[in-house]
Design a protein around this motif. Structure first.
Motif: not given
Length: 265
Positions: A152, A154-155, A159, A161, A167-169
């Protein structure tokens, strides 16, 4: 004797019966189950009857054109789409990519090439981009040690997966197409590395050839979904004369330069 299931179901939509027959024949010989439709309403009815794994869709259809069909299919659910377009219709090809087509092939085309494109798009829809240790990495990232393909990421508030294809922001779900997701995954795995369009086409699309404007269009679409101001991107930077780089800007950093025009730098 147990039969091996087909590698996928493909819906071929073309009002030219000769083209549809040739494409369907090559796909069938490659092991695919093939459905056919000659117009937009017929394509949507076929999709409703049995949802395809991929759609080969002619842009120029009578009545309801391919762009409208693509929009309607996207409204029903995720499905990879390869557009068939007439040579020279660049604006239409770009528009097709912008509404979510995953690839396009210009007429006249090689049926064998189309089968390879179908296999490539389907493979990536199921497994994502090449992220194993043996896959090629951008020149600046070689030897840096990439994450596992199921890690996963994260940047910059994003995020992603890979296993869930989600994908989320900042906790908000990102509505990404197949190619946008794979492009974002690749960039997140190689932060701070200038990636050429050729490298992105090879490692994200799996192509050793093709129209580089495909990469440009997908970068622009991805910026529209992850940047606060797509016209002044801070995450996906244009590296002039090279390609693109994913940055994690400092919270107090001023916005970076403006969006790249639709041409190769």
């Amino acid at each position: 004797m147990q039969q091996t299931p087909p590698p996928g179901r493909v819906l071929v939509v073309d009002d030219d019966p000769t083209v549809a027959e040739v494409v369907a024949g090559y796909l069938t010989r490659a092991g695919f189950a093939v459905d056919r439709a000659a117009d937009g309403p017929g394509a949507l009815a076929r999709a409703d009857a049995q949802w395809p794994d991929l759609v080969v869709l002619d842009l120029m259809l009578p009545g309801m054109d391919g762009l409208d069909v693509c929009r309607a299919l996207r409204g029903k659910g995720p499905v990879p789409v390869i557009m068939l377009t007439a040579r020279g219709d660049e604006d239409d090809r770009i528009l097709g990519l912008e509404i979510g087509a995953d690839d396009y092939v210009t007429k006249p085309f090689s049926p064998r090439e189309l089968v390879l494109r179908v296999e490539s798009v389907l493979r990536r829809s199921r497994t994502g981009p090449r992220t194993t240790a043996t896959s090629a990495a951008p020149a600046g990232a070689r030897g840096s040690g990439a994450e596992r393909p199921d890690t996963v990421l994260r940047r910059a508030g994003i995020t992603l997966d890979p296993m869930a294809r989600r994908a989320t922001r900042d906790g908000r779900e990102l509505a990404l197409t197949l190619r946008e997701f794979d492009l974002l995954a690749f960039l997140l795995r190689h932060p701070g590395v200038a990636c050429t369009r050729e490298e992105l086409m090879r490692d994200v699309w799996g192509w050793d050839f093709g129209d580089l404007s495909t990469v440009t269009v997908h970068v622009r679409r991805l910026r529209g979904k992850i940047e606060d101001d797509p016209a002044a991107p801070r995450l996906i930077q244009t590296v002039w004369g090279v390609g693109y780089r994913f940055d994690e800007p400092d919270a107090h950093e001023a916005p970076a330069g403006a969006e790249e025009p639709d041409r190769h730098a």
